[in-house]
Every structure is written in structure tokens, then in C-alpha cells.
Design a protein around this motif. Sequence first.
Motif, mmCIF file in Angstrom:
data_model
loop_
_atom_site.group_PDB
_atom_site.id
_atom_site.type_symbol
_atom_site.label_atom_id
_atom_site.label_comp_id
_atom_site.label_asym_id
_atom_site.label_seq_id
_atom_site.Cartn_x
_atom_site.Cartn_y
_atom_site.Cartn_z
ATOM 1 N N ASN A 253 -12.056 -26.192 -17.772
ATOM 2 C CA ASN A 253 -13.295 -26.931 -18.029
ATOM 3 C C ASN A 253 -13.385 -28.190 -17.167
ATOM 4 N N ILE A 254 -12.245 -28.844 -16.962
ATOM 5 C CA ILE A 254 -12.257 -30.071 -16.156
ATOM 6 C C ILE A 254 -12.551 -29.752 -14.696
ATOM 7 N N VAL A 255 -11.957 -28.683 -14.180
ATOM 8 C CA VAL A 255 -12.204 -28.298 -12.785
ATOM 9 C C VAL A 255 -13.676 -27.956 -12.588
ATOM 10 N N ARG A 256 -14.281 -27.282 -13.532
ATOM 11 C CA ARG A 256 -15.710 -26.952 -13.402
ATOM 12 C C ARG A 256 -16.568 -28.217 -13.379
ATOM 13 N N ALA A 257 -16.231 -29.179 -14.239
ATOM 14 C CA ALA A 257 -16.967 -30.443 -14.234
ATOM 15 C C ALA A 257 -16.752 -31.192 -12.923
ATOM 16 N N MET A 258 -15.540 -31.175 -12.424
ATOM 17 C CA MET A 258 -15.222 -31.832 -11.162
ATOM 18 C C MET A 258 -15.967 -31.173 -10.002
ATOM 19 N N ALA A 259 -15.990 -29.863 -9.995
ATOM 20 C CA ALA A 259 -16.678 -29.139 -8.928
ATOM 21 C C ALA A 259 -18.171 -29.448 -8.928
ATOM 22 N N GLU A 260 -18.741 -29.563 -10.107
ATOM 23 C CA GLU A 260 -20.169 -29.881 -10.191
ATOM 24 C C GLU A 260 -20.448 -31.273 -9.638
ATOM 25 N N GLU A 261 -19.608 -32.239 -9.991
ATOM 26 C CA GLU A 261 -19.805 -33.603 -9.497
ATOM 27 C C GLU A 261 -19.634 -33.678 -7.980
ATOM 28 N N ARG A 262 -18.718 -32.906 -7.439
ATOM 29 C CA ARG A 262 -18.415 -32.955 -6.007
ATOM 30 C C ARG A 262 -19.249 -31.962 -5.204
ATOM 31 N N ASN A 263 -20.073 -31.182 -5.899
ATOM 32 C CA ASN A 263 -20.914 -30.172 -5.251
ATOM 33 C C ASN A 263 -20.069 -29.200 -4.438
ATOM 34 N N GLU A 264 -19.021 -28.687 -5.071
ATOM 35 C CA GLU A 264 -18.120 -27.734 -4.437
ATOM 36 C C GLU A 264 -18.019 -26.482 -5.294
ATOM 37 N N SER A 265 -17.563 -25.405 -4.708
ATOM 38 C CA SER A 265 -17.354 -24.193 -5.482
ATOM 39 C C SER A 265 -16.117 -24.352 -6.348
ATOM 40 N N VAL A 266 -16.139 -23.772 -7.524
ATOM 41 C CA VAL A 266 -15.019 -23.877 -8.450
ATOM 42 C C VAL A 266 -13.761 -23.266 -7.843
#
Length: 290
Positions: A253-266
Motif C-alpha cells: 500500500n505504501i509503494v502504491r501511494a509513493m508511486a502515485e505521488e512520484r507519478n511512476e509505475s508501481v
Amino acid sequence: MADRHNRDIDRPLAPAPKPLPVPTVDAHAHLEIVTDAAPDSAEVKQVLDDAKAAGVDRVVQVGYSAEQSKWCVAAAEHFNDRVLAAVALHPNEAPVVPDLEADLKIIEELASHPRVRAIGETGLDYFRTPPELRKRQQDSFKWHIELAKKTKKALVIHDRDSHDDVLSILLEVGAPEKTVFHCFSGGVDMAKLCIDRGYILSFAGTLTFKNAPELRDAVKLVPHDQLLVETDSPFLSPMPNRGALNTPAQIANIVRAMAEERNESVGALAQSLSDNAERIFGSFAAGSTL
């Protein structure tokens, strides 16, 4: 220290997340608090198996006292293809232990173990430590910094309400080559300073909290090679499960939130975080050395 580390066993377990598409690493967990069990127990294995099912197949088990650091090493020995250990006296522990010298000697002995890949969590915590005990805490931090440099292992920093002094001591003593800010809690300005100095910033479930916009701003700035992800299990479950018992599986869940903030693929971010953890802590494979 018991007030921080005694968990509420009645808290519900955070629900299993959707698995990550690429396996990655929980860079900071306290499995003995999650399970309240022996390091070679079925309970610890179940937590690790649940994490693997969520795409989190490796965990750094982090020390906070002399005796608990022994637990970390035993867990890393037993689960010798998916757990590595860090050993240290937590900054809240150091000022109050009856025999600081004896406990530091234990940490120094454990630090030479091949499955110990970091010295931590050490640092400063002014939230719980009164001013009259802070000098002893600072001295312990400096000792751990020197141990990390001597053993050529990563330094894992706990920093609460003490940003300026942590940064000042790192300059005074000289930071190890691999210096990790566990559960990074600074804002944009501190992130920029840490990035410039080559420090590694590890983000936890706090990144997802509604009251932490400064963390979401900070995580966008961190270069790929200076970024880690962690749970600090059993604390800090990410949204939408804040308050539940946290486990390494929640990295997904944290990686998905991080990816969204950084505009990167999970998937790409999970791979990058995995690569960073292996570079900083070394291989998790059985028989591997730093």
C-alpha cells in the motif's frame, strides 16, 4: 522503552493488500513486536509468508535494545534468505539502561555477525527524552555512528523532534557512506539538505496520512538511488488502515501511494526500491556477506 514497544494485541490486523507486481523490501520492521513470539517461530514465519504473498519477500529486522538485537540476529539466522538484521540501542533506550557500557559492548559484538547489515536504530528523540538526559543520548548516537563506519555497515537513524541536532552531529562526527533516515519526518527543506549530503530517505505509512502533506512533497524530490520504503511494523499502518496492526505486507500500500505521488509505475518503483535495499544492506541470500 516499554511504552513505545508494547503493542496492543487487541488491535485488528491490517487487511492483506493487493500484491505488488514486482517483489520488494521492507527496509525497517520489528517482527518481534508484531508477533510477540520467538525468532524461529511459526508466528514470525506466517508474517513473512503473508508479506511474500503481497510482493514483499525480504525484510530488514531492526534492533532497539541489546536483548532485542539478539532476537534480530537469531531471526536473520533462521530466515536466512529473507531477513537481515540491524542492531543498536534506540535513542530512548540509551539514556535509561542500567549499564550503558555493557549494552554497547553487546551491540558491538553483534555488529560483526554476517547477517547484521546495519547499525540502528540509533539517533535522537527529543519527544520522550528530557533535556537532562539528552547528552547521554547524543553520546550514544555518536558511538553508533563510529561503529557503522568501523564495520562499513549502513547507519539507520531515528530522528524525532531533533532534526537540527541529528544533522549537526552527522557533520561533526562524519556520516557513514550509507546513512538512512528511517521513517523520514522532515519537510522539503530537510529533504533537499539530506539529498545534497547523499543520505538515504526511507518513507513509511505516515506518507499516506492526511496530516502529512509535507512528506508527500518531500518524497517527490528524492532521487531513485536515495529512496527506501518501510513499515516500522507494527506501528504506522498506512491509510486506509491507520490504527490497525501493521505488518510488512503493508509495504504494497505504501509503494502504491509513493508511486502515485512520484507519478511512476508501481512495478518500476518497487524494482528500484528493491535494488536500493540490496545495494545498501547487501544480498539477502543465504550465505551472503556484505
